[in-house]
Scaffold this motif. Structure first.
Motif, PDB file in Angstrom:
ATOM      1  N   LYS A 280       0.875  -1.178   0.000  1.00  0.00           N
ATOM      2  CA  LYS A 280       0.000   0.000   0.000  1.00  0.00           C
ATOM      3  C   LYS A 280       0.904   1.217   0.000  1.00  0.00           C
ATOM      4  O   LYS A 280       1.684   1.398   0.941  1.00  0.00           O
ATOM      5  CB  LYS A 280      -0.888  -0.027   1.245  1.00  0.00           C
ATOM      6  N   GLU A 281       0.851   1.982  -1.055  1.00  0.00           N
ATOM      7  CA  GLU A 281       1.706   3.159  -1.206  1.00  0.00           C
ATOM      8  C   GLU A 281       3.179   2.795  -1.049  1.00  0.00           C
ATOM      9  O   GLU A 281       3.941   3.477  -0.387  1.00  0.00           O
ATOM     10  CB  GLU A 281       1.290   4.254  -0.220  1.00  0.00           C
ATOM     11  N   GLY A 282       3.570   1.642  -1.625  1.00  0.00           N
ATOM     12  CA  GLY A 282       4.956   1.191  -1.609  1.00  0.00           C
ATOM     13  C   GLY A 282       5.396   0.513  -0.332  1.00  0.00           C
ATOM     14  O   GLY A 282       6.551   0.116  -0.201  1.00  0.00           O
ATOM     15  N   ARG A 283       4.492   0.375   0.639  1.00  0.00           N
ATOM     16  CA  ARG A 283       4.824  -0.233   1.931  1.00  0.00           C
ATOM     17  C   ARG A 283       4.129  -1.586   2.047  1.00  0.00           C
ATOM     18  O   ARG A 283       2.922  -1.677   1.897  1.00  0.00           O
ATOM     19  CB  ARG A 283       4.358   0.704   3.043  1.00  0.00           C
ATOM     20  N   PRO A 284       4.878  -2.673   2.314  1.00  0.00           N
ATOM     21  CA  PRO A 284       4.268  -3.994   2.462  1.00  0.00           C
ATOM     22  C   PRO A 284       3.317  -4.026   3.657  1.00  0.00           C
ATOM     23  O   PRO A 284       3.675  -3.582   4.749  1.00  0.00           O
ATOM     24  CB  PRO A 284       5.461  -4.931   2.704  1.00  0.00           C
ATOM     25  N   VAL A 285       2.075  -4.547   3.436  1.00  0.00           N
ATOM     26  CA  VAL A 285       1.082  -4.539   4.508  1.00  0.00           C
ATOM     27  C   VAL A 285       0.495  -5.913   4.823  1.00  0.00           C
ATOM     28  O   VAL A 285      -0.023  -6.111   5.924  1.00  0.00           O
ATOM     29  CB  VAL A 285      -0.066  -3.544   4.215  1.00  0.00           C
ATOM     30  N   ALA A 286       0.535  -6.860   3.894  1.00  0.00           N
ATOM     31  CA  ALA A 286      -0.052  -8.181   4.145  1.00  0.00           C
ATOM     32  C   ALA A 286       0.655  -9.212   3.272  1.00  0.00           C
ATOM     33  O   ALA A 286       1.169  -8.886   2.201  1.00  0.00           O
ATOM     34  CB  ALA A 286      -1.551  -8.169   3.858  1.00  0.00           C
ATOM     35  N   PHE A 287       0.661 -10.472   3.738  1.00  0.00           N
ATOM     36  CA  PHE A 287       1.379 -11.516   3.008  1.00  0.00           C
ATOM     37  C   PHE A 287       0.742 -12.882   3.226  1.00  0.00           C
ATOM     38  O   PHE A 287       0.046 -13.103   4.213  1.00  0.00           O
ATOM     39  CB  PHE A 287       2.844 -11.568   3.448  1.00  0.00           C
ATOM     40  N   ILE A 288       1.002 -13.776   2.290  1.00  0.00           N
ATOM     41  CA  ILE A 288       0.648 -15.194   2.396  1.00  0.00           C
ATOM     42  C   ILE A 288       1.805 -15.993   1.816  1.00  0.00           C
ATOM     43  O   ILE A 288       2.252 -15.720   0.706  1.00  0.00           O
ATOM     44  CB  ILE A 288      -0.637 -15.548   1.620  1.00  0.00           C
ATOM     45  N   VAL A 289       2.286 -16.987   2.578  1.00  0.00           N
ATOM     46  CA  VAL A 289       3.344 -17.884   2.109  1.00  0.00           C
ATOM     47  C   VAL A 289       2.757 -19.290   2.022  1.00  0.00           C
ATOM     48  O   VAL A 289       2.353 -19.868   3.022  1.00  0.00           O
ATOM     49  CB  VAL A 289       4.565 -17.875   3.061  1.00  0.00           C
ATOM     50  N   THR A 290       2.686 -19.808   0.814  1.00  0.00           N
ATOM     51  CA  THR A 290       2.131 -21.129   0.542  1.00  0.00           C
ATOM     52  C   THR A 290       3.146 -21.889  -0.312  1.00  0.00           C
ATOM     53  O   THR A 290       3.768 -21.309  -1.199  1.00  0.00           O
ATOM     54  CB  THR A 290       0.797 -21.005  -0.223  1.00  0.00           C
ATOM     55  N   VAL A 291       3.293 -23.185  -0.046  1.00  0.00           N
ATOM     56  CA  VAL A 291       4.246 -24.002  -0.797  1.00  0.00           C
ATOM     57  C   VAL A 291       3.580 -25.293  -1.270  1.00  0.00           C
ATOM     58  O   VAL A 291       2.636 -25.768  -0.640  1.00  0.00           O
ATOM     59  CB  VAL A 291       5.500 -24.344   0.044  1.00  0.00           C
ATOM     60  N   PRO A 292       4.084 -25.851  -2.359  1.00  0.00           N
ATOM     61  CA  PRO A 292       3.583 -27.166  -2.774  1.00  0.00           C
ATOM     62  C   PRO A 292       3.865 -28.191  -1.677  1.00  0.00           C
ATOM     63  O   PRO A 292       4.889 -28.124  -1.002  1.00  0.00           O
ATOM     64  CB  PRO A 292       4.406 -27.481  -4.029  1.00  0.00           C
ATOM     65  N   ASP A 293       2.939 -29.120  -1.488  1.00  0.00           N
ATOM     66  CA  ASP A 293       3.103 -30.147  -0.458  1.00  0.00           C
ATOM     67  C   ASP A 293       3.997 -31.259  -0.993  1.00  0.00           C
ATOM     68  O   ASP A 293       3.608 -31.987  -1.912  1.00  0.00           O
ATOM     69  CB  ASP A 293       1.736 -30.705  -0.072  1.00  0.00           C
ATOM     70  N   VAL A 294       5.172 -31.395  -0.425  1.00  0.00           N
ATOM     71  CA  VAL A 294       6.125 -32.422  -0.844  1.00  0.00           C
ATOM     72  C   VAL A 294       6.207 -33.552   0.177  1.00  0.00           C
ATOM     73  O   VAL A 294       7.149 -34.334   0.171  1.00  0.00           O
ATOM     74  CB  VAL A 294       7.530 -31.820  -1.107  1.00  0.00           C
ATOM     75  N   SER A 295       5.187 -33.663   1.032  1.00  0.00           N
ATOM     76  CA  SER A 295       5.182 -34.684   2.086  1.00  0.00           C
ATOM     77  C   SER A 295       5.331 -36.088   1.512  1.00  0.00           C
ATOM     78  O   SER A 295       6.037 -36.924   2.088  1.00  0.00           O
ATOM     79  CB  SER A 295       3.892 -34.609   2.901  1.00  0.00           C
ATOM     80  N   GLU A 296       4.658 -36.356   0.411  1.00  0.00           N
ATOM     81  CA  GLU A 296       4.727 -37.688  -0.210  1.00  0.00           C
ATOM     82  C   GLU A 296       6.173 -38.046  -0.557  1.00  0.00           C
ATOM     83  O   GLU A 296       6.633 -39.154  -0.290  1.00  0.00           O
ATOM     84  CB  GLU A 296       3.848 -37.704  -1.462  1.00  0.00           C
ATOM     85  N   PHE A 297       6.882 -37.091  -1.146  1.00  0.00           N
ATOM     86  CA  PHE A 297       8.284 -37.322  -1.484  1.00  0.00           C
ATOM     87  C   PHE A 297       9.104 -37.549  -0.213  1.00  0.00           C
ATOM     88  O   PHE A 297       9.925 -38.476  -0.148  1.00  0.00           O
ATOM     89  CB  PHE A 297       8.853 -36.141  -2.269  1.00  0.00           C
ATOM     90  N   LEU A 298       8.886 -36.711   0.793  1.00  0.00           N
ATOM     91  CA  LEU A 298       9.649 -36.828   2.037  1.00  0.00           C
ATOM     92  C   LEU A 298       9.413 -38.176   2.709  1.00  0.00           C
ATOM     93  O   LEU A 298      10.341 -38.778   3.249  1.00  0.00           O
ATOM     94  CB  LEU A 298       9.293 -35.689   2.986  1.00  0.00           C
ATOM     95  N   MET A 299       8.176 -38.674   2.643  1.00  0.00           N
ATOM     96  CA  MET A 299       7.898 -39.992   3.219  1.00  0.00           C
ATOM     97  C   MET A 299       8.619 -41.080   2.429  1.00  0.00           C
ATOM     98  O   MET A 299       9.170 -42.017   3.007  1.00  0.00           O
ATOM     99  CB  MET A 299       6.393 -40.254   3.249  1.00  0.00           C
ATOM    100  N   ARG A 300       8.622 -40.932   1.115  1.00  0.00           N
ATOM    101  CA  ARG A 300       9.265 -41.936   0.266  1.00  0.00           C
ATOM    102  C   ARG A 300      10.761 -42.040   0.548  1.00  0.00           C
ATOM    103  O   ARG A 300      11.330 -43.128   0.520  1.00  0.00           O
ATOM    104  CB  ARG A 300       9.033 -41.616  -1.205  1.00  0.00           C
ATOM    105  N   VAL A 301      11.403 -40.915   0.839  1.00  0.00           N
ATOM    106  CA  VAL A 301      12.853 -40.922   1.092  1.00  0.00           C
ATOM    107  C   VAL A 301      13.153 -40.924   2.590  1.00  0.00           C
ATOM    108  O   VAL A 301      14.300 -40.726   2.986  1.00  0.00           O
ATOM    109  CB  VAL A 301      13.572 -39.747   0.391  1.00  0.00           C
ATOM    110  N   ARG A 302      12.116 -41.165   3.387  1.00  0.00           N
ATOM    111  CA  ARG A 302      12.226 -41.239   4.846  1.00  0.00           C
ATOM    112  C   ARG A 302      12.856 -39.991   5.458  1.00  0.00           C
ATOM    113  O   ARG A 302      13.632 -40.064   6.405  1.00  0.00           O
ATOM    114  CB  ARG A 302      12.991 -42.489   5.259  1.00  0.00           C
TER     115      ARG A 302
END
Length: 174
Positions: free
Chosen positions: A59-81
């Motif tokens: 807002k007017e060049g000043r950061p005011v709100a955010f969302i951080v979302t990532v792809p779920d890689v849980s399946e891969f992490l479980m596969r490689v323990r």
């Protein structure tokens, strides 16, 4: 509206950190995160990043709100323990396109003085458009404190519902 960037992720971290610390400062359970801690906690995230799922609003060049979302890689992490040595990191990088079915909302917030003005709703609508465009079918969230009515309200507005309660475990020394 601004988006994450794999190439400029390190430059974007201070912007996110400033909003993160300001947004959560009034919560009694929050401990401010240092630049070094955030860098360590996000190490390796840039190469997994779906750039359209990391958003913030200025807002007017000043950061005011955010969302951080990532792809779920849980399946891969479980596969490689959970072993993310160099070889598995390279495998994940090579196959990251397979993990675009589900995403995990890691954190979101609005800086004080700007809360309650609909900025997270605006970011959430954009996030949902980007999830659909990216072929994602589900969005989950990390833990939300039961007393954090603001975060809960945002999920309810997005037609979210609790899937289950949370249980915390602690492993004692052996």
């Amino acid at each position: 509206m601004r988006y994450g960037s794999r190439r400029r992720f390190a430059e974007q971290l201070p912007i996110l950190r400033e909003m993160l610390n300001a947004s959560f400062a009034q919560l009694g359970y929050y401990t401010e995160i240092s630049a070094e801690e955030l860098a360590a906690q996000t190490d390796g995230l840039a190469y997994l990043l779906d750039e359209k799922l990391l958003l913030w609003l200025e807002k007017e060049g000043r950061p005011v709100a955010f969302i951080v979302t990532v792809p779920d890689v849980s399946e891969f992490l479980m596969r490689v323990r959970g072993r993310l040595g160099l070889l598995n990191q390279l495998r994940l990088l090579a196959t990251r396109g397979r993990y675009r079915r589900e995403a995990v909302l890691i954190i979101k917030g609005t800086v004080p003085g700007e809360q309650g003005k609909g900025y997270l709703s605006l970011l959430s609508r954009e996030l949902y458009r980007n999830l659909r465009a990216g072929g994602y079918q589900a969005l989950r969230s990390t833990y939300v404190e039961r007393d954090n009515q603001g975060s809960q309200a945002q999920y309810r507005r997005m037609n979210g519902r609790p899937l289950h309660g949370y249980t915390f475990y602690e492993r004692g020394p052996r």
